[in-house]
Write an enzyme that holds these catalytic residues in place. Structure first.
Site, PDB file in Angstrom:
ATOM      1  N   ASP A 387      63.329  31.905  59.731  1.00  0.00           N
ATOM      2  CA  ASP A 387      64.292  32.452  58.772  1.00  0.00           C
ATOM      3  C   ASP A 387      65.433  33.146  59.516  1.00  0.00           C
ATOM      4  O   ASP A 387      65.372  33.343  60.731  1.00  0.00           O
ATOM      5  CB  ASP A 387      63.546  33.434  57.849  1.00  0.00           C
ATOM      6  N   GLU A 390      70.885  31.685  60.854  1.00  0.00           N
ATOM      7  CA  GLU A 390      72.263  31.119  60.735  1.00  0.00           C
ATOM      8  C   GLU A 390      73.113  31.404  61.965  1.00  0.00           C
ATOM      9  O   GLU A 390      74.002  30.592  62.219  1.00  0.00           O
ATOM     10  CB  GLU A 390      72.927  31.661  59.471  1.00  0.00           C
ATOM     11  N   ASP A 458      67.941  31.816  49.378  1.00  0.00           N
ATOM     12  CA  ASP A 458      67.699  32.838  48.356  1.00  0.00           C
ATOM     13  C   ASP A 458      68.388  32.505  47.032  1.00  0.00           C
ATOM     14  O   ASP A 458      69.478  32.994  46.740  1.00  0.00           O
ATOM     15  CB  ASP A 458      68.160  34.207  48.874  1.00  0.00           C
TER      16      ASP A 458
HETATM   17  C1  GLC Z   1      65.351  36.170  53.582  1.00  0.00           C
HETATM   18  C2  GLC Z   1      64.672  34.853  53.237  1.00  0.00           C
HETATM   19  C3  GLC Z   1      63.584  35.100  52.228  1.00  0.00           C
HETATM   20  C4  GLC Z   1      62.589  36.109  52.782  1.00  0.00           C
HETATM   21  C5  GLC Z   1      63.310  37.398  53.150  1.00  0.00           C
HETATM   22  C6  GLC Z   1      62.395  38.392  53.837  1.00  0.00           C
HETATM   23  O1  GLC Z   1      66.021  36.657  52.494  1.00  0.00           O
HETATM   24  O2  GLC Z   1      65.585  33.909  52.775  1.00  0.00           O
HETATM   25  O3  GLC Z   1      62.943  33.897  51.883  1.00  0.00           O
HETATM   26  O4  GLC Z   1      61.602  36.375  51.847  1.00  0.00           O
HETATM   27  O5  GLC Z   1      64.382  37.110  54.036  1.00  0.00           O
HETATM   28  O6  GLC Z   1      61.868  37.874  54.999  1.00  0.00           O
END
Ligand code: GLC
Length: 752
Positions: A387, A390, A458
């Site tokens: 995650d 980017e 998200d």
């Molecule tokens: C980001 C991710 C999400 C995750 C959050 C906490 O917003 O896109 O899926 O739950 O981080 O890690």
């Protein structure tokens, strides 16, 4: 700032398999990768590395060319490229001379400082599809886009850019198809007639070369096959990743994770995967566990395993600045982190607070990162969720002077996430020693399908986002990605119970079926919605498990041809105007046989457009003629899903997880039709790479309605199928064939 044009050709030569054309301003090189793939690269400076993170194939030396008066003609068996030399313009034609795509005769390619743009002719009837995860309609004509991987938290259905960069689109006009992949990692721009009063289309980037691959195959399936030949195809995913996945930010302790898993089993709701979001870590330090809330990860994972669950854990790139944290110390000592130009380490804030960022562009760093997963694999984790890559930092854009090795941030931003996924994939694959890792990434660049699944980030708990999400999945399917998820239920905000039910009825037909929600949102497990709704959600999840033999075989198709599991109707019904109608544009084929019409949660009937052919409604087997709009009921218990006539869909009886053996019955469901149809059934152990050594089970199932015969072709591969009974289940056969049980028979004559 000066505008620099490409100019007139001075020399045209052939060098090492490439056509080299020089103008006073720049140089163009042309390579042929296959009869239907031609690469053009126009540069002011060829003295840099020609490395591509996307492309895995090499050019062929197989074309003919001739230099005529004012042009060069390059020909393959399928295409003709005419390069006009005064000034330099690149125009592509079919072998018999029909224009596929041409430079704008006036502007072609030009530069403003480092910015390079290609202007192209726009055909009156031209449509555009593709670019992967992008807002807007299926037909992108009249829209423009930016590729700049962004942590698009709180995005709406019109936000651009989002998380990923797939600079590949398909153009459709005059009954012809072509594709164009702009392999340039810089921030890039695509304009499909939006800002030019419909005079031209254009694309370009803030830096780098005008480096594109032109695909001239006819038919979108063929273009996808070529594109994924060039950039690679996904490999077979672990079977468990195709089961139902339960996620949340966060299940806060091992007890909570186990409680939820137990409840699935108590309630007999099938599921395969539990997730740990960031709170499993100690202070958000990657590769650590919180000793208080997750005191015994191995014990927890063993308990999960005993219940038939796998665990996926999240990892973010940001490494916390903390003198007592080995990854931090080692990264600093070995110069693995991004720096300012004066050599100081670049610092930004993410979840852990102040962090440094690994340079995933560096192979040594990728190796180091990959090896660090032992902290997760030792206790038994087999899935790794990448995650914030980017890369995200609070405040979004990192300063442009931040350096990753010898490259500045703007040059590498769009591939950073892909390189993190690559490091994670290679590292965990090695450590897991023969087991398939499951990798999920938020940021991506063309070619990511070789390493990872993706999800669309998200989203929000609204009907609008549910439909938009499906459009993103379908569009991502045009980029070689096939294992794609959205946060079912919506990440931000709380869904109404009806939306939750509806979204879960779509879930079985989303390639990766994962339920996820943000911190502070209502609990989302299937039993949070009252008894009646729980039963409907359970039925949806059961439907997913019934379809797994079909889904797994369809993923095999993705590995062989690049065709995605969720297919915009544009792939097979390219020239049918109705499929671009915004009322029907979210409809898609799920594999070869099923047509799914996503519907909002507040209506109980809906207009569906059925393309040409005959269709049965799944469940009732009510028959409809295609080529028309039909209005159908869609109560929360029955999402409109249709089956193509002649369809062959292998299914199984309900199991609670892919870990279960089941009753050994493979149900070959066949819907009556008029035309001969075939389905490639594929199975392997779903877990290891033995399939690469011939240990799989594959056979073609054919239904010939004229001969009234169902044929099971020779079995290929040496895997022993886990199903020891075949049962044919007929639909639309006037009730005559029903559950015929076979013993691996070669063919079955049926009467109806
Ligand atoms: C980001 C991710 C999400 C995750 C959050 C906490 O917003 O896109 O899926 O739950 O981080 O890690």
């Amino acid at each position: 700032m000066q505008l620099e044009i490409l100019g007139n050709a001075d020399t045209v030569t052939y060098q090492n398999g490439a056509l080299v054309i020089k103008t006073p301003q720049a140089e163009a090189r042309v390579w042929v990768y296959s009869p239907t793939i031609i690469r053009v690269c126009i540069s002011k400076d060829f003295n840099h590395s020609d490395e591509s993170f996307a492309v895995i194939e090499k050019p062929l030396d197989d074309f003919t060319w001739q230099h005529l008066n004012d042009r060069v003609e390059l020909t393959t068996s399928a295409l003709k490229l005419i390069v006009h030399t005064n000034p330099l313009r690149f125009n592509f034609y079919t072998a018999d001379g029909k224009p596929l795509s041409e430079d704008d005769a006036r502007f072609g390619t030009n530069w403003q400082a480092e910015r390079v743009i290609n202007y192209r002719k726009l055909y009156t009837d031209e449509k555009f599809i593709g670019l992967g995860e992008k807002a807007g309609d299926l037909n992108r004509r009249g829209c423009n886009y930016v590729n700049w991987n962004t942590d698009a938290a709180m995005h709406t259905i019109t936000t651009d850019p989002l998380y990923k960069t797939f600079p590949f689109f398909i153009g459709l006009h005059s009954g012809l198809t072509y594709g164009l992949f702009f392999d340039n990692m810089h921030k890039s721009y695509f304009d499909f007639g939006a800002t030019t009063d419909e005079q031209m289309s254009w694309f370009g980037a803030d830096g780098g070369d005008m480096n594109y691959y032109f695909f001239g195959a006819q038919g979108i399936r063929n273009i996808l096959e070529d594109y994924t030949w060039l950039t690679g195809r996904m490999e077979m995913p672990p079977l468990w990743s195709l089961g139902y996945q339960q996620c949340r930010w966060s299940y806060m302790s091992a007890n909570e994770v186990l409680e939820v898993a137990r409840k699935f089993r108590q309630k007999q709701i099938p599921a395969d995967v539990m997730y740990c979001d960031i709170d499993y870590m100690d202070g958000y330090k990657i590769f650590t566990w919180n000793k208080e809330t997750f005191p015994d990860p191995k014990g927890m994972i063993e308990e999960l395993r005993a219940m038939g669950f796998k665990l996926v854990t999240i990892v973010d790139p940001g490494i916390k600045i903390d003198e007592n944290y080995p990854e931090y110390k080692e990264g600093v000592d070995k110069h693995y982190f991004a720096t300012y130009p004066n050599g100081e380490l670049y610092t930004a804030r993410v979840w852990p607070g102040r962090c440094h960022f690994p340079d995933f562009l560096n192979e040594e760093v990728r190796e180091w990162w990959g090896a660090s997963f032992k902290a997760l694999t030792d206790p038994g984790v087999e899935g790794f969720w990448n995650d914030m890559n980017e890369p995200a930092a609070w405040g979004q854009n990192m300063p442009w002077m931040v350096k990753f090795g010898d490259k500045f941030m703007p040059e590498i931003r769009n591939v950073y996430g892909m390189q993190m996924a690559r490091a994670t994939y290679n590292g965990t694959k090695r450590i897991l020693n023969g087991k398939r890792p499951f990798i999920l990434t938020r940021a991506a660049y063309a070619g990511t399908q070789r390493y990872s699944a993706v999800w669309t980030g998200d989203n929000a708990a609204t009907d609008e986002h549910m439909l938009f999400g499906q459009r993103l999945v379908n569009s991502l399917g045009l980029t070689g990605m096939s294992l794609i998820g959205v946060d079912i239920g919506g990440f931000m905000g709380n869904p109404t119970p009806e939306l939750m039910v509806r979204w879960n009825s779509l879930g079985p037909y989303v390639p990766m079926y994962r339920n996820h929600a943000a911190l502070g949102m209502t609990m989302r497990e299937p039993w949070q919605w009252g008894d009646e709704y729980e039963q409907i959600i359970k039925k949806g999840i059961e439907q997913r498990y019934k379809l797994l033999p079909y889904i797994y075989s369809s993923f095999y198709q993705s590995t062989q041809t690049g065709l995605p599991l969720s297919r915009t109707l544009a792939i097979d019904y390219t020239w049918d105007e109705n499929i671009f109608d915004t009322r029907y544009q979210n409809q898609f084929l799920f594999g070869d046989a099923l047509l799914v019409a996503p519907v909002i949660s507040t209506v109980d009937n809906v207009d569906v457009y059925l393309p040409i052919g005959d269709w049965y409604r799944l469940g009732s087997d009510e028959k409809f003629s295609g080529g028309q709009v039909i209005n159908v009921p869609c109560p929360l218990t029955d999402l409109p899903v249709f089956v193509k006539t002649g369809a062959i869909i292998p299914m199984q009886n309900i199991i609670q997880s892919t870990n279960e053996v089941g009753d050994g019955v493979l149900l070959i469901n066949i819907w009556n039709g008029n035309e001969i149809n075939a389905f490639i059934y594929y199975e392997d152990d779903g877990l290891t790479y033995d399939n690469e050594n011939g240990i799989y089970y594959k056979r073609t199932i054919t239904f010939d309605p004229q001969k009234k015969e169902i044929t099971f072709g020779e079995v290929e591969g040496s895997y022993q199928s886990k199903y020891d009974k075949l049962q044919v289940v007929g639909h639309g056969f006037d009730g005559v064939i029903d559950r015929e049980t076979l013993n691996d028979t070669q063919s079955l004559m049926i009467s109806y």
